[in-house]
Design a protein around this motif. Structure first.
Motif, PDB file in Angstrom:
ATOM      1  N   GLU A  51      -5.144  15.598   6.667  1.00 22.08           N
ATOM      2  CA  GLU A  51      -4.675  16.352   5.507  1.00 22.08           C
ATOM      3  C   GLU A  51      -5.640  17.440   5.049  1.00 22.08           C
ATOM      4  OE1 GLU A  51      -3.832  13.340   2.602  1.00 22.08           O
ATOM      5  OE2 GLU A  51      -2.503  12.291   3.991  1.00 22.08           O
ATOM      6  N   GLU A  52      -6.927  17.228   5.231  1.00 25.17           N
ATOM      7  CA  GLU A  52      -7.911  18.181   4.722  1.00 25.17           C
ATOM      8  C   GLU A  52      -8.585  18.981   5.828  1.00 25.17           C
ATOM      9  OE1 GLU A  52     -10.629  20.395   2.487  1.00 25.17           O
ATOM     10  OE2 GLU A  52      -8.716  19.498   1.982  1.00 25.17           O
ATOM     11  N   VAL A  53      -9.101  18.296   6.834  1.00 19.13           N
ATOM     12  CA  VAL A  53      -9.922  18.979   7.843  1.00 19.13           C
ATOM     13  C   VAL A  53      -9.077  19.776   8.833  1.00 19.13           C
ATOM     14  CG1 VAL A  53     -11.620  18.682   9.678  1.00 19.13           C
ATOM     15  CG2 VAL A  53     -11.785  17.300   7.601  1.00 19.13           C
ATOM     16  N   GLN A  54      -8.093  19.147   9.445  1.00 23.42           N
ATOM     17  CA  GLN A  54      -7.331  19.830  10.495  1.00 23.42           C
ATOM     18  C   GLN A  54      -6.749  21.171  10.061  1.00 23.42           C
ATOM     19  OE1 GLN A  54      -4.511  17.148  12.347  1.00 23.42           O
ATOM     20  NE2 GLN A  54      -5.550  17.412  14.301  1.00 23.42           N
ATOM     21  N   PRO A  55      -6.153  21.284   8.871  1.00 29.72           N
ATOM     22  CA  PRO A  55      -5.611  22.586   8.479  1.00 29.72           C
ATOM     23  C   PRO A  55      -6.682  23.668   8.279  1.00 29.72           C
ATOM     24  CG  PRO A  55      -4.693  20.837   7.106  1.00 29.72           C
ATOM     25  CD  PRO A  55      -5.804  20.240   7.909  1.00 29.72           C
ATOM     26  N   HIS A  56      -7.927  23.253   8.130  1.00 34.81           N
ATOM     27  CA  HIS A  56      -9.012  24.199   7.857  1.00 34.81           C
ATOM     28  C   HIS A  56     -10.047  24.246   8.979  1.00 34.81           C
ATOM     29  CE1 HIS A  56      -7.761  24.925   3.705  1.00 34.81           C
ATOM     30  NE2 HIS A  56      -7.417  23.652   3.692  1.00 34.81           N
ATOM     31  N   LEU A  57      -9.728  23.633  10.114  1.00 34.32           N
ATOM     32  CA  LEU A  57     -10.674  23.572  11.218  1.00 34.32           C
ATOM     33  C   LEU A  57     -10.795  24.931  11.906  1.00 34.32           C
ATOM     34  CD1 LEU A  57     -12.476  21.478  12.597  1.00 34.32           C
ATOM     35  CD2 LEU A  57     -10.597  21.007  14.159  1.00 34.32           C
ATOM     36  N   ILE A  58     -12.015  25.389  12.092  1.00 38.68           N
ATOM     37  CA  ILE A  58     -12.290  26.673  12.736  1.00 38.68           C
ATOM     38  C   ILE A  58     -12.588  26.407  14.208  1.00 38.68           C
ATOM     39  CG2 ILE A  58     -13.805  28.689  12.770  1.00 38.68           C
ATOM     40  CD1 ILE A  58     -14.422  27.997   9.778  1.00 38.68           C
ATOM     41  N   GLU A  59     -11.849  27.044  15.076  1.00 36.71           N
ATOM     42  CA  GLU A  59     -12.049  26.869  16.512  1.00 36.71           C
ATOM     43  C   GLU A  59     -13.421  27.422  16.922  1.00 36.71           C
ATOM     44  OE1 GLU A  59     -10.160  25.241  18.654  1.00 36.71           O
ATOM     45  OE2 GLU A  59      -8.751  24.756  17.047  1.00 36.71           O
ATOM     46  N   PRO A  60     -14.086  26.791  17.903  1.00 39.42           N
ATOM     47  CA  PRO A  60     -15.419  27.249  18.327  1.00 39.42           C
ATOM     48  C   PRO A  60     -15.461  28.719  18.735  1.00 39.42           C
ATOM     49  CG  PRO A  60     -14.953  25.107  19.271  1.00 39.42           C
ATOM     50  CD  PRO A  60     -13.683  25.568  18.598  1.00 39.42           C
ATOM     51  N   ALA A  61     -14.451  29.198  19.460  1.00 41.39           N
ATOM     52  CA  ALA A  61     -14.447  30.600  19.891  1.00 41.39           C
ATOM     53  C   ALA A  61     -14.391  31.538  18.691  1.00 41.39           C
ATOM     54  CB  ALA A  61     -13.263  30.863  20.816  1.00 41.39           C
ATOM     55  N   VAL A  62     -13.664  31.162  17.659  1.00 44.20           N
ATOM     56  CA  VAL A  62     -13.580  31.976  16.448  1.00 44.20           C
ATOM     57  C   VAL A  62     -14.922  31.951  15.716  1.00 44.20           C
ATOM     58  CG1 VAL A  62     -12.440  32.197  14.198  1.00 44.20           C
ATOM     59  CG2 VAL A  62     -11.098  31.612  16.224  1.00 44.20           C
ATOM     60  N   ALA A  63     -15.529  30.781  15.638  1.00 41.83           N
ATOM     61  CA  ALA A  63     -16.814  30.654  14.949  1.00 41.83           C
ATOM     62  C   ALA A  63     -17.894  31.490  15.630  1.00 41.83           C
ATOM     63  CB  ALA A  63     -17.241  29.188  14.904  1.00 41.83           C
ATOM     64  N   GLU A  64     -17.860  31.551  16.959  1.00 45.53           N
ATOM     65  CA  GLU A  64     -18.862  32.335  17.705  1.00 45.53           C
ATOM     66  C   GLU A  64     -18.752  33.820  17.402  1.00 45.53           C
ATOM     67  OE1 GLU A  64     -18.614  31.447  21.863  1.00 45.53           O
ATOM     68  OE2 GLU A  64     -19.118  29.328  21.556  1.00 45.53           O
ATOM     69  N   GLN A  65     -17.560  34.295  17.102  1.00 47.03           N
ATOM     70  CA  GLN A  65     -17.359  35.710  16.806  1.00 47.03           C
ATOM     71  C   GLN A  65     -17.741  36.053  15.375  1.00 47.03           C
ATOM     72  OE1 GLN A  65     -13.279  36.542  17.741  1.00 47.03           O
ATOM     73  NE2 GLN A  65     -13.587  36.313  19.939  1.00 47.03           N
ATOM     74  N   GLY A  66     -17.889  35.037  14.539  1.00 47.04           N
ATOM     75  CA  GLY A  66     -18.208  35.249  13.133  1.00 47.04           C
ATOM     76  C   GLY A  66     -16.974  35.022  12.281  1.00 47.04           C
ATOM     77  N   VAL A  67     -17.181  34.369  11.159  1.00 46.44           N
ATOM     78  CA  VAL A  67     -16.071  33.997  10.289  1.00 46.44           C
ATOM     79  C   VAL A  67     -16.375  34.455   8.872  1.00 46.44           C
ATOM     80  CG1 VAL A  67     -14.793  32.047   9.331  1.00 46.44           C
ATOM     81  CG2 VAL A  67     -15.568  31.961  11.683  1.00 46.44           C
ATOM     82  N   ASN A  68     -15.392  35.079   8.255  1.00 49.91           N
ATOM     83  CA  ASN A  68     -15.477  35.421   6.840  1.00 49.91           C
ATOM     84  C   ASN A  68     -14.662  34.375   6.096  1.00 49.91           C
ATOM     85  OD1 ASN A  68     -15.296  36.402   4.264  1.00 49.91           O
ATOM     86  ND2 ASN A  68     -14.574  38.436   4.848  1.00 49.91           N
ATOM     87  N   PRO A  69     -15.323  33.433   5.401  1.00 54.28           N
ATOM     88  CA  PRO A  69     -14.585  32.361   4.735  1.00 54.28           C
ATOM     89  C   PRO A  69     -13.498  32.873   3.786  1.00 54.28           C
ATOM     90  CG  PRO A  69     -16.914  31.867   4.733  1.00 54.28           C
ATOM     91  CD  PRO A  69     -16.765  33.280   5.240  1.00 54.28           C
ATOM     92  N   GLY A  70     -13.682  34.042   3.207  1.00 51.56           N
ATOM     93  CA  GLY A  70     -12.674  34.589   2.309  1.00 51.56           C
ATOM     94  C   GLY A  70     -11.356  34.887   2.995  1.00 51.56           C
ATOM     95  N   GLU A  71     -11.372  35.010   4.310  1.00 48.57           N
ATOM     96  CA  GLU A  71     -10.148  35.279   5.072  1.00 48.57           C
ATOM     97  C   GLU A  71      -9.470  34.003   5.565  1.00 48.57           C
ATOM     98  OE1 GLU A  71     -11.349  37.944   8.161  1.00 48.57           O
ATOM     99  OE2 GLU A  71     -11.744  39.580   6.780  1.00 48.57           O
ATOM    100  N   LEU A  72     -10.066  32.859   5.307  1.00 51.86           N
ATOM    101  CA  LEU A  72      -9.505  31.586   5.748  1.00 51.86           C
ATOM    102  C   LEU A  72      -8.539  31.039   4.697  1.00 51.86           C
ATOM    103  CD1 LEU A  72     -12.792  29.947   7.049  1.00 51.86           C
ATOM    104  CD2 LEU A  72     -10.983  30.969   8.428  1.00 51.86           C
ATOM    105  N   PRO A  73      -7.582  30.216   5.113  1.00 47.23           N
ATOM    106  CA  PRO A  73      -6.678  29.600   4.143  1.00 47.23           C
ATOM    107  C   PRO A  73      -7.463  28.823   3.084  1.00 47.23           C
ATOM    108  CG  PRO A  73      -5.938  29.154   6.382  1.00 47.23           C
ATOM    109  CD  PRO A  73      -7.293  29.797   6.474  1.00 47.23           C
TER     110      PRO A  73
END
Length: 58
Positions: free
Chosen positions: A12-34
């Motif tokens: 219910e909490e983690v899976q909907p917000h899980l960041i894939e490793p390939a995406v994390a390697e490219q850099g993630v802006n948390p403000g753009e995440l659900p």
């Protein structure tokens, strides 16, 4: 934490917000995440049980 509670938290909490490793390697802006946050997960093997380490990015 009881196993059933852990499973519900994962589904219910983690899976909907899980960041894939390939995406994390490219850099993630948390403000753009659900919801404005996401989790990075890594698996740690021990002699007895596996441990999943969650890092919350917000």
């Amino acid at each position: 934490m009881p196993l059933q509670t852990c499973y519900a938290f994962w589904k219910e909490e983690v899976q909907p917000h899980l960041i894939e490793p390939a995406v994390a390697e490219q850099g993630v802006n948390p403000g753009e995440l659900p919801g404005g946050y996401g989790y990075l997960a890594s698996l740690w093997q021990t002699n007895t049980v596996p441990v999943v380490l969650l890092q919350k990015l917000h």
